[in-house]
Design a protein around this motif. Structure first.
Motif, PDB file in Angstrom:
ATOM      1  N   LEU A 279       0.821  -1.208   0.000  1.00 26.77           N
ATOM      2  CA  LEU A 279       0.000   0.000   0.000  1.00 26.77           C
ATOM      3  C   LEU A 279       0.856   1.259   0.000  1.00 26.77           C
ATOM      4  CD1 LEU A 279      -2.697  -1.085   2.619  1.00 26.77           C
ATOM      5  CD2 LEU A 279      -2.994  -0.901   0.132  1.00 26.77           C
ATOM      6  N   ILE A 280       2.105   1.134   0.467  1.00 25.22           N
ATOM      7  CA  ILE A 280       3.028   2.273   0.511  1.00 25.22           C
ATOM      8  C   ILE A 280       4.001   2.227  -0.666  1.00 25.22           C
ATOM      9  CG2 ILE A 280       4.832   3.414   1.855  1.00 25.22           C
ATOM     10  CD1 ILE A 280       3.530   2.259   4.374  1.00 25.22           C
ATOM     11  N   VAL A 281       4.550   1.046  -0.935  1.00 27.75           N
ATOM     12  CA  VAL A 281       5.561   0.911  -1.988  1.00 27.75           C
ATOM     13  C   VAL A 281       4.875   0.521  -3.294  1.00 27.75           C
ATOM     14  CG1 VAL A 281       7.674  -0.254  -2.702  1.00 27.75           C
ATOM     15  CG2 VAL A 281       7.261   0.198  -0.280  1.00 27.75           C
ATOM     16  N   ASN A 282       4.697   1.487  -4.155  1.00 31.08           N
ATOM     17  CA  ASN A 282       4.115   1.272  -5.483  1.00 31.08           C
ATOM     18  C   ASN A 282       4.528   2.447  -6.369  1.00 31.08           C
ATOM     19  OD1 ASN A 282       1.961   3.439  -5.147  1.00 31.08           O
ATOM     20  ND2 ASN A 282       1.410   2.036  -3.479  1.00 31.08           N
ATOM     21  N   ASN A 283       4.104   2.420  -7.608  1.00 34.43           N
ATOM     22  CA  ASN A 283       4.485   3.519  -8.512  1.00 34.43           C
ATOM     23  C   ASN A 283       3.348   4.503  -8.739  1.00 34.43           C
ATOM     24  OD1 ASN A 283       2.868   1.921 -10.082  1.00 34.43           O
ATOM     25  ND2 ASN A 283       4.464   1.313 -11.519  1.00 34.43           N
ATOM     26  N   GLY A 284       2.411   4.542  -7.809  1.00 37.95           N
ATOM     27  CA  GLY A 284       1.364   5.546  -7.862  1.00 37.95           C
ATOM     28  C   GLY A 284       1.726   6.731  -6.981  1.00 37.95           C
ATOM     29  N   GLY A 285       0.934   7.779  -7.032  1.00 38.39           N
ATOM     30  CA  GLY A 285       1.136   8.909  -6.140  1.00 38.39           C
ATOM     31  C   GLY A 285       2.412   9.688  -6.399  1.00 38.39           C
ATOM     32  N   ILE A 286       2.928  10.318  -5.344  1.00 39.30           N
ATOM     33  CA  ILE A 286       4.085  11.217  -5.450  1.00 39.30           C
ATOM     34  C   ILE A 286       5.355  10.367  -5.429  1.00 39.30           C
ATOM     35  CG2 ILE A 286       5.244  13.223  -4.446  1.00 39.30           C
ATOM     36  CD1 ILE A 286       2.492  13.765  -3.021  1.00 39.30           C
ATOM     37  N   ASP A 287       5.868  10.047  -6.609  1.00 39.70           N
ATOM     38  CA  ASP A 287       6.985   9.120  -6.737  1.00 39.70           C
ATOM     39  C   ASP A 287       8.095   9.768  -7.561  1.00 39.70           C
ATOM     40  OD1 ASP A 287       8.639   6.962  -6.895  1.00 39.70           O
ATOM     41  OD2 ASP A 287       7.374   5.802  -8.249  1.00 39.70           O
ATOM     42  N   VAL A 288       9.243   9.996  -6.924  1.00 37.80           N
ATOM     43  CA  VAL A 288      10.377  10.626  -7.605  1.00 37.80           C
ATOM     44  C   VAL A 288      10.948   9.706  -8.679  1.00 37.80           C
ATOM     45  CG1 VAL A 288      12.705  11.554  -7.272  1.00 37.80           C
ATOM     46  CG2 VAL A 288      10.933  11.996  -5.566  1.00 37.80           C
ATOM     47  N   ILE A 289      10.921   8.420  -8.427  1.00 36.75           N
ATOM     48  CA  ILE A 289      11.561   7.446  -9.306  1.00 36.75           C
ATOM     49  C   ILE A 289      10.943   7.430 -10.699  1.00 36.75           C
ATOM     50  CG2 ILE A 289      11.787   4.943  -9.657  1.00 36.75           C
ATOM     51  CD1 ILE A 289      12.460   4.738  -6.684  1.00 36.75           C
ATOM     52  N   LYS A 290       9.619   7.491 -10.787  1.00 37.72           N
ATOM     53  CA  LYS A 290       8.983   7.373 -12.105  1.00 37.72           C
ATOM     54  C   LYS A 290       9.284   8.578 -12.993  1.00 37.72           C
ATOM     55  CE  LYS A 290       4.552   9.020 -10.263  1.00 37.72           C
ATOM     56  NZ  LYS A 290       3.184   8.601  -9.893  1.00 37.72           N
ATOM     57  N   PHE A 291       9.595   9.737 -12.425  1.00 41.57           N
ATOM     58  CA  PHE A 291       9.953  10.883 -13.252  1.00 41.57           C
ATOM     59  C   PHE A 291      11.276  10.625 -13.970  1.00 41.57           C
ATOM     60  CE2 PHE A 291      11.945  14.927 -14.181  1.00 41.57           C
ATOM     61  CZ  PHE A 291      10.915  15.645 -14.763  1.00 41.57           C
ATOM     62  N   GLN A 292      12.208   9.992 -13.284  1.00 39.17           N
ATOM     63  CA  GLN A 292      13.486   9.664 -13.929  1.00 39.17           C
ATOM     64  C   GLN A 292      13.275   8.672 -15.064  1.00 39.17           C
ATOM     65  OE1 GLN A 292      16.747  10.940 -12.883  1.00 39.17           O
ATOM     66  NE2 GLN A 292      17.050  10.230 -14.984  1.00 39.17           N
ATOM     67  N   HIS A 293      12.357   7.720 -14.871  1.00 43.75           N
ATOM     68  CA  HIS A 293      12.050   6.777 -15.945  1.00 43.75           C
ATOM     69  C   HIS A 293      11.494   7.514 -17.171  1.00 43.75           C
ATOM     70  CE1 HIS A 293      13.084   3.487 -13.486  1.00 43.75           C
ATOM     71  NE2 HIS A 293      11.952   3.377 -12.804  1.00 43.75           N
ATOM     72  N   LEU A 294      10.700   8.558 -16.934  1.00 42.99           N
ATOM     73  CA  LEU A 294      10.167   9.347 -18.037  1.00 42.99           C
ATOM     74  C   LEU A 294      11.276  10.082 -18.776  1.00 42.99           C
ATOM     75  CD1 LEU A 294       7.841  10.595 -19.667  1.00 42.99           C
ATOM     76  CD2 LEU A 294       7.648  12.347 -17.879  1.00 42.99           C
ATOM     77  N   VAL A 295      12.209  10.672 -18.035  1.00 40.54           N
ATOM     78  CA  VAL A 295      13.339  11.368 -18.650  1.00 40.54           C
ATOM     79  C   VAL A 295      14.156  10.399 -19.509  1.00 40.54           C
ATOM     80  CG1 VAL A 295      15.518  12.565 -18.200  1.00 40.54           C
ATOM     81  CG2 VAL A 295      13.487  13.109 -16.836  1.00 40.54           C
ATOM     82  N   ASN A 296      14.419   9.209 -18.972  1.00 43.59           N
ATOM     83  CA  ASN A 296      15.182   8.208 -19.714  1.00 43.59           C
ATOM     84  C   ASN A 296      14.436   7.752 -20.962  1.00 43.59           C
ATOM     85  OD1 ASN A 296      17.026   8.390 -17.650  1.00 43.59           O
ATOM     86  ND2 ASN A 296      16.391   6.499 -16.641  1.00 43.59           N
ATOM     87  N   TYR A 297      13.130   7.610 -20.841  1.00 47.89           N
ATOM     88  CA  TYR A 297      12.316   7.188 -21.981  1.00 47.89           C
ATOM     89  C   TYR A 297      12.353   8.236 -23.092  1.00 47.89           C
ATOM     90  CZ  TYR A 297       8.030   6.640 -24.735  1.00 47.89           C
ATOM     91  OH  TYR A 297       7.123   6.541 -25.756  1.00 47.89           O
ATOM     92  N   LEU A 298      12.223   9.502 -22.727  1.00 48.95           N
ATOM     93  CA  LEU A 298      12.240  10.567 -23.732  1.00 48.95           C
ATOM     94  C   LEU A 298      13.625  10.723 -24.351  1.00 48.95           C
ATOM     95  CD1 LEU A 298      10.034  13.230 -21.910  1.00 48.95           C
ATOM     96  CD2 LEU A 298       9.406  11.833 -23.863  1.00 48.95           C
ATOM     97  N   ASP A 299      14.666  10.460 -23.596  1.00 46.95           N
ATOM     98  CA  ASP A 299      16.020  10.542 -24.146  1.00 46.95           C
ATOM     99  C   ASP A 299      16.296   9.429 -25.159  1.00 46.95           C
ATOM    100  OD1 ASP A 299      16.710  12.779 -22.756  1.00 46.95           O
ATOM    101  OD2 ASP A 299      17.694  11.715 -21.103  1.00 46.95           O
ATOM    102  N   SER A 300      15.654   8.283 -24.962  1.00 45.56           N
ATOM    103  CA  SER A 300      15.945   7.141 -25.822  1.00 45.56           C
ATOM    104  C   SER A 300      15.036   7.057 -27.039  1.00 45.56           C
ATOM    105  CB  SER A 300      15.871   5.838 -25.016  1.00 45.56           C
ATOM    106  OG  SER A 300      14.577   5.690 -24.446  1.00 45.56           O
ATOM    107  N   ASP A 301      13.736   6.891 -26.821  1.00 45.69           N
ATOM    108  CA  ASP A 301      12.855   6.666 -27.985  1.00 45.69           C
ATOM    109  C   ASP A 301      11.487   7.328 -27.848  1.00 45.69           C
ATOM    110  OD1 ASP A 301      12.201   3.199 -26.985  1.00 45.69           O
ATOM    111  OD2 ASP A 301      11.904   5.107 -25.971  1.00 45.69           O
ATOM    112  N   GLY A 302      11.372   8.355 -27.051  1.00 47.10           N
ATOM    113  CA  GLY A 302      10.084   9.030 -26.908  1.00 47.10           C
ATOM    114  C   GLY A 302      10.132  10.474 -27.341  1.00 47.10           C
TER     115      GLY A 302
END
Length: 440
Positions: A279-302
């Motif tokens: 209930l606490i550890v997931n990729n919903g809500g205020i998550d710093v980690i998923k923003f980095q995944h977005l940056v990496n995705y846009l740098d590679s093929d997005g």
């Protein structure tokens, strides 16, 4: 570790309104946001550092990366927190909220209880019929999801019908308010009965549709209403309700994780403790980690969406039955493109307003998103401070707006706004008609 230094500093920056006495800790958006922020920003990341709830699950969330590789995202959130808090304190102190609302003065007049009772009963029956229609189409299944499909053309979540079925939330909260407002014992009992029936319908709908957030919002929202009326709930009742709702949430979460071999008979207290961490550890809500995944995705093929995500505010209102190829919401797009989910309606991951605006408008979007988040939270807390004696305001905040800080920063601007409108529009209609005065 620099990453943890960033997130701890970010959290401390968000506490500045309390430290500077620009806000008090209590029933307001800022306080609820700060509580959620602690769990999602601090506790979540420390649990993940120790591979809780499991190594495999944490590795999936981090996509094979290490904490030090999320330093860019942590630093961006730190800078954004400064802008958000400055804008919050500015809006909270100086923003003029009374004049623009003069045309809606009827919303702040508590309507006659007979009229509001009649409309609440109608609202309950509309929700009841909508629930019947929805589950007649999809059938009944515990902790399930409906309308999912791997093909966009075949994906149909019956959004309008689901939202109408959720009207029981409003009949629950309005009726609960009038239990305190009414001076007539008979009418008070009727409101209590409608509130009870509506709450049962609301809980049943949430369990069948696997909407855990609805259960949390409902439990805390009813407590908020009681707090507005200075009604003290005994500790025993609090413990019973908390244990009941937490048990439901844990079972729903366990079913999501192990839906193919889930068994109530094999579930014991150790599973209860293990599943609680999900209930606490997931990729919903205020998550710093998923923003980095977005940056990496846009740098590679997005590619940046250039306003496409913001346009969904208008496009998503078109029924999919009319436009089968209609875009999906940003949560689903994020889950499919960044996290490589393969089913529409499942695997959705909210990007948060920072991720949403960055994906849409590149780096300038981050600055705009931070300003917007601060102004929205500050303005609404100012509004609550000025109008908190109104039943309309108490219902709106307790059932929806009190969570806007978490919603807008953790989910996204478009999703949060649509979520508010779903509650706001029918509530305005109820108070408009209940305050009408007919001339003979």
């Amino acid at each position: 570790m620099l990453f943890f230094l960033c997130i701890i500093t970010t959290f401390l920056i968000f506490t500045l309104p309390l430290l500077l006495k620009r806000e008090v800790f209590g029933i307001n958006i800022y306080s609820f946001f700060l509580i959620v922020l602690f769990f999602q920003l601090i506790l979540r990341n420390f649990l993940m550092y120790f591979n809780i709830p499991s190594n495999t699950y944490v590795e999936d969330l981090m996509k094979g990366m290490y904490f030090d590789q999320f330093l860019l995202s942590g630093f961006i959130h730190l800078l954004a927190s400064i802008v958000i808090i400055l804008c919050y304190m500015l809006a909270r102190k100086n923003y003029k909220i009374t004049n623009p609302l003069s045309s809606f003065s009827f919303l702040f007049k508590n309507p006659p209880e007979i009229k509001i009772l009649f409309l609440v009963i109608i609202l309950f029956f509309i929700s009841l019929v909508a629930n019947f229609q929805f589950f007649s189409k999809f059938g009944l299944s515990l902790f399930s999801t409906y309308g999912l499909n791997s093909e966009l053309e075949l994906y149909n979540s019956m959004g309008y019908l689901r939202e109408i079925a959720g009207f029981s939330k409003l009949s629950t909260f309005v009726s609960f308010c009038y239990i305190f407002e009414s001076k007539n014992k008979r009418i008070k009992i009727i409101f209590a009965f409608i509130a009870f029936l509506s709450l049962l319908l609301l809980i049943g709908n949430a369990i069948l549709l696997s909407k855990r957030a609805v259960l949390i919002v409902t439990l805390i929202g009813l407590w908020i209403i009681a707090a507005f009326y200075n009604y003290k709930i005994s500790n025993l009742i609090k413990i019973i309700f908390f244990a009941f709702f937490l048990s439901i949430l844990v079972f729903m979460t366990s079913f999501r994780i192990n839906f193919q071999d889930f068994s109530f008979n094999d579930f014991d207290y150790r599973d209860f403790l293990d599943v609680s961490s999900y209930l606490i550890v997931n990729n919903g809500g205020i998550d710093v980690i998923k923003f980095q995944h977005l940056v990496n995705y846009l740098d590679s093929d997005g590619n940046h969406k250039s306003g496409e995500l913001f346009s969904n505010l208008f496009l998503l209102s078109i029924p999919r039955s009319i436009w089968p190829d209609k875009p999906v919401n940003v949560d689903t797009q994020f889950g499919i493109e960044v996290y490589e989910a393969d089913t529409y309606g499942a695997g959705a991951v909210p990007p948060g307003i920072l991720g949403e605006f960055f994906w849409d408008f590149s780096w300038i979007g981050l600055f705009v998103a931070s300003i917007l988040a601060g102004i929205v939270m500050g303005s609404l807390d100012k509004f609550l401070f000025l109008k908190k004696e109104s039943v309309f305001v108490r219902v709106l905040f307790s059932s929806s707006l009190i969570w806007i800080g978490m919603s807008i920063i953790g989910s996204g601007f478009v999703s949060a706004l649509i979520g508010v409108l779903v509650t706001l529009v029918p509530l305005i209609i109820i108070f408009f008609f209940s305050n009408l005065k007919y001339r003979t």
